[in-house]
Design a protein around this motif. Structure first.
Motif, PDB file in Angstrom:
ATOM      1  N   ASN A 159     -23.318 -45.296 -69.268  1.00 40.12           N
ATOM      2  CA  ASN A 159     -23.406 -44.050 -68.783  1.00 40.12           C
ATOM      3  C   ASN A 159     -22.525 -43.246 -69.579  1.00 40.12           C
ATOM      4  OD1 ASN A 159     -20.892 -45.156 -69.019  1.00 40.12           O
ATOM      5  ND2 ASN A 159     -20.625 -44.762 -66.202  1.00 40.12           N
ATOM      6  N   GLY A 160     -21.980 -43.607 -71.140  1.00 43.27           N
ATOM      7  CA  GLY A 160     -21.774 -42.018 -72.009  1.00 43.27           C
ATOM      8  C   GLY A 160     -20.008 -42.793 -72.387  1.00 43.27           C
ATOM      9  N   TYR A 161     -19.197 -43.646 -71.361  1.00 41.25           N
ATOM     10  CA  TYR A 161     -18.138 -43.680 -71.194  1.00 41.25           C
ATOM     11  C   TYR A 161     -17.461 -44.768 -72.742  1.00 41.25           C
ATOM     12  CZ  TYR A 161     -18.046 -39.855 -67.709  1.00 41.25           C
ATOM     13  OH  TYR A 161     -18.212 -38.753 -67.311  1.00 41.25           O
ATOM     14  N   ILE A 162     -16.472 -44.977 -72.797  1.00 39.01           N
ATOM     15  CA  ILE A 162     -16.157 -45.585 -73.335  1.00 39.01           C
ATOM     16  C   ILE A 162     -15.460 -47.621 -72.482  1.00 39.01           C
ATOM     17  CG2 ILE A 162     -13.780 -46.176 -74.565  1.00 39.01           C
ATOM     18  CD1 ILE A 162     -14.495 -43.483 -75.860  1.00 39.01           C
ATOM     19  N   PHE A 163     -14.487 -46.927 -71.773  1.00 41.66           N
ATOM     20  CA  PHE A 163     -13.784 -47.887 -70.279  1.00 41.66           C
ATOM     21  C   PHE A 163     -15.207 -47.559 -69.533  1.00 41.66           C
ATOM     22  CE2 PHE A 163     -10.183 -46.327 -72.897  1.00 41.66           C
ATOM     23  CZ  PHE A 163      -9.936 -47.292 -73.297  1.00 41.66           C
ATOM     24  N   SER A 164     -15.091 -49.204 -69.451  1.00 44.72           N
ATOM     25  CA  SER A 164     -16.027 -49.253 -67.822  1.00 44.72           C
ATOM     26  C   SER A 164     -15.617 -49.040 -66.702  1.00 44.72           C
ATOM     27  CB  SER A 164     -15.862 -51.025 -68.001  1.00 44.72           C
ATOM     28  OG  SER A 164     -16.775 -51.469 -66.322  1.00 44.72           O
ATOM     29  N   PHE A 165     -16.056 -48.102 -65.891  1.00 45.39           N
ATOM     30  CA  PHE A 165     -14.826 -48.405 -64.741  1.00 45.39           C
ATOM     31  C   PHE A 165     -14.899 -48.909 -63.682  1.00 45.39           C
ATOM     32  CE2 PHE A 165     -17.807 -43.886 -64.331  1.00 45.39           C
ATOM     33  CZ  PHE A 165     -17.036 -43.211 -65.084  1.00 45.39           C
ATOM     34  N   GLY A 166     -15.597 -50.881 -63.727  1.00 50.58           N
ATOM     35  CA  GLY A 166     -15.113 -51.279 -63.341  1.00 50.58           C
ATOM     36  C   GLY A 166     -14.921 -52.084 -61.992  1.00 50.58           C
ATOM     37  N   GLY A 167     -15.456 -51.119 -61.556  1.00 47.47           N
ATOM     38  CA  GLY A 167     -15.084 -50.555 -59.491  1.00 47.47           C
ATOM     39  C   GLY A 167     -13.783 -50.530 -59.099  1.00 47.47           C
ATOM     40  N   PHE A 168     -13.102 -49.836 -60.075  1.00 53.69           N
ATOM     41  CA  PHE A 168     -12.400 -49.057 -60.154  1.00 53.69           C
ATOM     42  C   PHE A 168     -11.323 -49.959 -59.275  1.00 53.69           C
ATOM     43  CE2 PHE A 168     -15.183 -45.889 -59.370  1.00 53.69           C
ATOM     44  CZ  PHE A 168     -15.271 -44.730 -60.134  1.00 53.69           C
ATOM     45  N   LYS A 169     -10.925 -51.077 -59.780  1.00 52.36           N
ATOM     46  CA  LYS A 169     -10.363 -52.357 -59.033  1.00 52.36           C
ATOM     47  C   LYS A 169      -8.575 -52.603 -60.629  1.00 52.36           C
ATOM     48  CE  LYS A 169     -12.393 -54.018 -56.199  1.00 52.36           C
ATOM     49  NZ  LYS A 169     -12.542 -53.802 -54.818  1.00 52.36           N
ATOM     50  N   GLN A 170      -9.044 -51.255 -61.083  1.00 54.56           N
ATOM     51  CA  GLN A 170      -7.352 -50.998 -62.176  1.00 54.56           C
ATOM     52  C   GLN A 170      -6.695 -51.554 -61.602  1.00 54.56           C
ATOM     53  OE1 GLN A 170      -9.605 -48.591 -62.412  1.00 54.56           O
ATOM     54  NE2 GLN A 170     -11.437 -49.318 -63.715  1.00 54.56           N
ATOM     55  N   SER A 171      -5.958 -50.846 -60.007  1.00 52.85           N
ATOM     56  CA  SER A 171      -4.759 -51.277 -60.190  1.00 52.85           C
ATOM     57  C   SER A 171      -4.390 -52.898 -59.990  1.00 52.85           C
ATOM     58  CB  SER A 171      -4.339 -50.482 -58.339  1.00 52.85           C
ATOM     59  OG  SER A 171      -4.517 -49.077 -58.826  1.00 52.85           O
ATOM     60  N   GLU A 172      -5.851 -53.788 -59.185  1.00 54.42           N
ATOM     61  CA  GLU A 172      -5.737 -54.852 -58.744  1.00 54.42           C
ATOM     62  C   GLU A 172      -5.167 -55.435 -60.296  1.00 54.42           C
ATOM     63  OE1 GLU A 172      -7.991 -53.410 -58.142  1.00 54.42           O
ATOM     64  OE2 GLU A 172      -8.006 -54.259 -55.498  1.00 54.42           O
ATOM     65  N   GLN A 173      -6.214 -55.167 -61.533  1.00 53.57           N
ATOM     66  CA  GLN A 173      -5.818 -55.968 -62.792  1.00 53.57           C
ATOM     67  C   GLN A 173      -4.748 -55.757 -63.336  1.00 53.57           C
ATOM     68  OE1 GLN A 173     -10.019 -53.989 -63.822  1.00 53.57           O
ATOM     69  NE2 GLN A 173      -9.801 -55.294 -64.930  1.00 53.57           N
ATOM     70  N   LEU A 174      -4.006 -54.508 -62.952  1.00 55.76           N
ATOM     71  CA  LEU A 174      -2.484 -54.692 -63.195  1.00 55.76           C
ATOM     72  C   LEU A 174      -1.437 -55.149 -63.011  1.00 55.76           C
ATOM     73  CD1 LEU A 174      -0.317 -52.389 -65.415  1.00 55.76           C
ATOM     74  CD2 LEU A 174      -0.494 -50.773 -63.417  1.00 55.76           C
ATOM     75  N   ALA A 175      -1.985 -55.216 -61.602  1.00 54.90           N
ATOM     76  CA  ALA A 175      -0.973 -55.724 -61.014  1.00 54.90           C
ATOM     77  C   ALA A 175      -1.057 -57.509 -62.082  1.00 54.90           C
ATOM     78  CB  ALA A 175      -1.238 -55.951 -59.299  1.00 54.90           C
ATOM     79  N   GLU A 176      -2.591 -58.353 -61.883  1.00 54.35           N
ATOM     80  CA  GLU A 176      -2.392 -59.859 -62.416  1.00 54.35           C
ATOM     81  C   GLU A 176      -1.356 -59.685 -63.335  1.00 54.35           C
ATOM     82  OE1 GLU A 176      -6.191 -60.220 -62.209  1.00 54.35           O
ATOM     83  OE2 GLU A 176      -6.949 -60.462 -60.296  1.00 54.35           O
ATOM     84  N   LEU A 177      -2.088 -58.766 -64.342  1.00 53.23           N
ATOM     85  CA  LEU A 177      -1.200 -58.606 -65.791  1.00 53.23           C
ATOM     86  C   LEU A 177       0.315 -58.421 -65.693  1.00 53.23           C
ATOM     87  CD1 LEU A 177      -1.855 -58.496 -69.091  1.00 53.23           C
ATOM     88  CD2 LEU A 177      -2.014 -55.649 -68.684  1.00 53.23           C
ATOM     89  N   LEU A 178       1.146 -57.811 -65.086  1.00 50.07           N
ATOM     90  CA  LEU A 178       2.282 -57.394 -64.857  1.00 50.07           C
ATOM     91  C   LEU A 178       3.168 -59.241 -64.647  1.00 50.07           C
ATOM     92  CD1 LEU A 178       2.751 -54.296 -63.418  1.00 50.07           C
ATOM     93  CD2 LEU A 178       3.147 -54.956 -65.573  1.00 50.07           C
ATOM     94  N   THR A 179       2.534 -59.363 -62.920  1.00 53.05           N
ATOM     95  CA  THR A 179       2.388 -60.814 -62.644  1.00 53.05           C
ATOM     96  C   THR A 179       2.387 -62.024 -63.665  1.00 53.05           C
ATOM     97  OG1 THR A 179       2.103 -60.498 -60.782  1.00 53.05           O
ATOM     98  CG2 THR A 179       1.706 -62.379 -60.776  1.00 53.05           C
ATOM     99  N   GLU A 180       1.360 -62.284 -64.904  1.00 53.26           N
ATOM    100  CA  GLU A 180       1.450 -63.316 -65.630  1.00 53.26           C
ATOM    101  C   GLU A 180       2.646 -62.809 -66.470  1.00 53.26           C
ATOM    102  OE1 GLU A 180      -1.636 -63.970 -69.395  1.00 53.26           O
ATOM    103  OE2 GLU A 180      -2.044 -63.247 -67.793  1.00 53.26           O
TER     104      GLU A 180
END
Length: 247
Positions: A159-180
């Motif tokens: 789509n021409g963008y650098i980052f994948s939109f990933g279903g706009f699940k970035q908040s969940e991914q961030l929560a998992e990373l911070l917990t880790e």
């Protein structure tokens, strides 16, 4: 629609408010009221009861908390050491630039310059409009060479963008990373707060910080971001106490 009344709509709004903030609930209710008034004007409903429906519920504790300097460094070091995960670079950019999540997702190859990012668009999960939040949000943000090189290594998506939109699940991914990493939870806007707070802790001029964040004016920056990180606040409290004891 003939069965709609204020009691029915109020019940639905109250249910929605159980899992959403008062602010979000209020914004949704405003849209519903507009639709109800339109329906009344067109004769779809017999009563204009929109004004009787009220926003209820409470605001949850603030989630957009700035990280402490200790956690800021911990998170930054981790994502720098694991750039093979594209999401980690997205987090790194949030920490390094203070850009909003939508602005980060809107980065395209032409958005990059040596060494910086031209903020011109923003991606929303609820709209195809890529306009920025305000006119002042249009800005150029400098970054260091290391971060710049990491972004350039990410394959551009179809789509021409650098980052994948990933279903706009970035908040969940961030929560998992911070917990880790055993870091207190925050949001992407909290990472924006962290960037601003870190700059203030380093005594960076508020006019520069305001422009970097894309605020309308310095007053906006003072109202929302002039909050010292915990360690800095503790340090100033200790210095004030020592000063008083010396009197």
């Amino acid at each position: 629609m003939k069965d709609l009344n204020d009691i029915v709509v109020q019940k639905k709004i109250d249910e929605y408010a159980k899992t959403h903030s008062r602010k979000t609930t209020h914004e949704v209710l405003l849209k519903i009221k507009t639709s109800l008034r339109d329906a009344y004007a067109r004769g779809y409903i017999t009563n204009d009861f929109a004004r009787l429906v009220k926003t209820r519920g409470v605001n949850p504790p603030k989630r957009n908390k700035a990280l402490s300097i200790t956690d800021f460094k911990k998170l930054r070091n981790y994502v720098l050491q694991h750039p093979e995960n594209e999401f980690n670079i997205l987090v790194l950019l949030a920490l390094e630039t203070g850009m909003r999540r939508g602005e980060l997702l809107a980065i395209r190859p032409e958005s990059l310059y040596e060494y910086g990012i031209k903020v011109r668009h923003s991606i929303s999960p609820t709209s195809e409009d890529t306009s920025l939040k305000t006119q002042n949000s249009k800005r150029d943000i400098s970054i260091n060479k290391e971060v710049y090189d990491l972004i350039r290594q990410i394959p551009v998506k179809e789509n021409g963008y650098i980052f994948s939109f990933g279903g706009f699940k970035q908040s969940e991914q961030l929560a998992e990373l911070l917990t880790e990493l055993d870091i207190k939870k925050t949001t992407f806007h909290g990472l924006r707060d962290t960037h601003a707070s870190f700059l203030f802790a380093k005594d960076i001029d508020i006019a520069y910080v305001s422009k970097r964040l894309g605020h309308i004016n310095i007053q906006t920056t003072q109202n929302y971001y002039l909050v010292l990180m915990p360690e800095q606040e503790h340090q100033q409290n200790s210095e004030a106490l020592n000063l008083l004891n010396s009197l």
